[in-house]
Design a protein around this motif. Structure first.
Motif, PDB file in Angstrom:
ATOM      1  N   ALA A 135       0.821  -1.222   0.000  1.00 12.74           N
ATOM      2  CA  ALA A 135       0.000   0.000   0.000  1.00 12.74           C
ATOM      3  C   ALA A 135       0.854   1.271   0.000  1.00 12.74           C
ATOM      4  O   ALA A 135       0.539   2.234  -0.708  1.00 12.74           O
ATOM      5  CB  ALA A 135      -0.939  -0.014   1.203  1.00 12.74           C
TER       6      ALA A 135
ATOM      7  N   TRP B  37     -13.940   2.012   0.476  1.00 10.06           N
ATOM      8  CA  TRP B  37     -13.135   3.005  -0.222  1.00 10.06           C
ATOM      9  C   TRP B  37     -13.960   3.938  -1.092  1.00 10.06           C
ATOM     10  O   TRP B  37     -13.662   5.122  -1.207  1.00 10.06           O
ATOM     11  CB  TRP B  37     -12.096   2.276  -1.089  1.00 10.06           C
ATOM     12  N   ARG B  48      -9.826  12.955   0.330  1.00 13.99           N
ATOM     13  CA  ARG B  48      -8.962  11.777   0.424  1.00 13.99           C
ATOM     14  C   ARG B  48      -8.866  11.314   1.862  1.00 13.99           C
ATOM     15  O   ARG B  48      -8.856  12.122   2.785  1.00 13.99           O
ATOM     16  CB  ARG B  48      -7.567  12.108  -0.098  1.00 13.99           C
ATOM     17  N   LYS B  49      -8.778  10.021   2.023  1.00 19.15           N
ATOM     18  CA  LYS B  49      -8.671   9.476   3.378  1.00 19.15           C
ATOM     19  C   LYS B  49      -7.279   9.737   3.943  1.00 19.15           C
ATOM     20  O   LYS B  49      -6.292   9.734   3.200  1.00 19.15           O
ATOM     21  CB  LYS B  49      -8.939   7.968   3.348  1.00 19.15           C
ATOM     22  N   THR B  50      -7.218   9.968   5.229  1.00 18.28           N
ATOM     23  CA  THR B  50      -5.916  10.054   5.886  1.00 18.28           C
ATOM     24  C   THR B  50      -5.324   8.643   5.944  1.00 18.28           C
ATOM     25  O   THR B  50      -6.060   7.639   5.797  1.00 18.28           O
ATOM     26  CB  THR B  50      -6.060  10.590   7.316  1.00 18.28           C
ATOM     27  N   PRO B  51      -4.020   8.515   6.167  1.00 17.56           N
ATOM     28  CA  PRO B  51      -3.441   7.173   6.301  1.00 17.56           C
ATOM     29  C   PRO B  51      -4.153   6.345   7.378  1.00 17.56           C
ATOM     30  O   PRO B  51      -4.387   5.142   7.197  1.00 17.56           O
ATOM     31  CB  PRO B  51      -1.986   7.456   6.678  1.00 17.56           C
ATOM     32  N   GLU B  53      -7.316   6.592   8.327  1.00 12.67           N
ATOM     33  CA  GLU B  53      -8.626   6.182   7.812  1.00 12.67           C
ATOM     34  C   GLU B  53      -8.481   5.071   6.770  1.00 12.67           C
ATOM     35  O   GLU B  53      -9.271   4.138   6.733  1.00 12.67           O
ATOM     36  CB  GLU B  53      -9.345   7.385   7.191  1.00 12.67           C
ATOM     37  N   ALA B  54      -7.463   5.195   5.923  1.00  5.39           N
ATOM     38  CA  ALA B  54      -7.244   4.172   4.888  1.00  5.39           C
ATOM     39  C   ALA B  54      -6.913   2.832   5.548  1.00  5.39           C
ATOM     40  O   ALA B  54      -7.464   1.788   5.163  1.00  5.39           O
ATOM     41  CB  ALA B  54      -6.121   4.616   3.960  1.00  5.39           C
ATOM     42  N   GLU B  55      -6.059   2.853   6.542  1.00  5.85           N
ATOM     43  CA  GLU B  55      -5.707   1.604   7.221  1.00  5.85           C
ATOM     44  C   GLU B  55      -6.935   0.993   7.901  1.00  5.85           C
ATOM     45  O   GLU B  55      -7.063  -0.229   7.981  1.00  5.85           O
ATOM     46  CB  GLU B  55      -4.586   1.836   8.231  1.00  5.85           C
ATOM     47  N   VAL B  57     -10.004   1.159   6.748  1.00  2.00           N
ATOM     48  CA  VAL B  57     -10.768   0.497   5.679  1.00  2.00           C
ATOM     49  C   VAL B  57     -10.128  -0.852   5.354  1.00  2.00           C
ATOM     50  O   VAL B  57     -10.819  -1.870   5.200  1.00  2.00           O
ATOM     51  CB  VAL B  57     -10.838   1.390   4.419  1.00  2.00           C
ATOM     52  N   TRP B  68      -0.087  -3.695   4.242  1.00  2.00           N
ATOM     53  CA  TRP B  68      -1.199  -2.737   4.218  1.00  2.00           C
ATOM     54  C   TRP B  68      -0.933  -1.509   5.085  1.00  2.00           C
ATOM     55  O   TRP B  68      -1.821  -0.692   5.287  1.00  2.00           O
ATOM     56  CB  TRP B  68      -2.492  -3.441   4.666  1.00  2.00           C
TER      57      TRP B  68
END
Lengths: 145, 74
Positions: A135, B37, B48-51, B53-55, B57, B68
């Motif tokens: 990622a 996503w 855009r998602k922050t890191p 928030e992305a993690e 998801v 990941w």
């Protein structure tokens, strides 16, 4: 006109016409100058919201949508689109909240791997997804993940 | 991200290209990832998602570990 206005217009137009709008088309629709819209397209690329075809202002990717045909065609009630990868192909019905049929195929043997989304649920979900790149390195080369 | 008929096909594809295995997971997990996503992508207020928030998801789809991770490890 904010960059958000440009992004929303771009997505809606892409969905309506099956292709992204040019800078001139967006400028006309948003009653803005082409110079301002071009700057917005560049900023959206810098923010990794869209990807422009190298050396141009033509939108290549506005995730989950691809402006060029890919091995991930997605049929929906609103139209047929292309996802940039299997994640994005699934992202199209997720984004639209609608049913979809994805005519995917196995990347190894090429056999059809049709995937259906019905009423928010995945059908025919026997396949496997594979991500080659961790990622944290996706944006080193977003065309290859 | 590509789709394969089975784990075996992932292995054959990687071997033919002398590539190392990345992360393989079920299409159900990919569907969960796609929903987490993209479901808000047409919202005018989308960002855009922050890191973090992305993690989150990724984790909600059962995708965790170094592959990941977007934030530096402690």
């Amino acid at each position: 006109m904010t960059d958000g206005d440009v992004r929303v217009h771009l997505m809606e137009r892409f969905l309506a016409e099956g292709r992204p709008p040019s800078v001139a088309e967006s400028a006309a629709a948003l009653d803005a100058s082409e110079e301002d819209v071009a700057a917005a397209y560049r900023r959206l690329q810098e923010q990794r919201v869209i990807v422009l075809a190298p050396g141009t202002l033509d939108v290549w990717m506005a995730a989950p949508l691809s402006a060029v045909p890919t091995p991930f065609p997605v049929e929906t009630e609103r139209g047929t689109y292309y996802g940039n990868c299997i994640w994005d192909a699934l992202g199209i019905p997720a984004m639209l909240g609608c049913d979809a049929t994805i005519a995917a195929s196995c990347a190894d043997c090429g056999d059809p791997l049709p995937i259906r989304v019905r009423n928010g649920e995945l059908r025919d979900g026997d396949g496997v997804a594979h991500f080659a790149v961790p990622a944290a390195r996706w944006w080193d080369n977003i065309g290859h993940t | 991200m590509l789709a394969f008929r089975s784990e075996e096909h992932v292995d054959w594809w990687l071997a033919a290209r002398r590539l190392r295995r990345g992360s393989a997971f079920t299409l159900e997990q990919a569907w969960s990832l796609a929903n987490g996503w993209y479901s808000d992508r047409l919202d005018p207020a989308w960002r855009r998602k922050t890191p973090e928030e992305a993690e989150a998801v990724f984790a909600a789809a059962g995708l965790t570990g170094d592959f990941w991770r977007l934030r530096p490890s402690d």
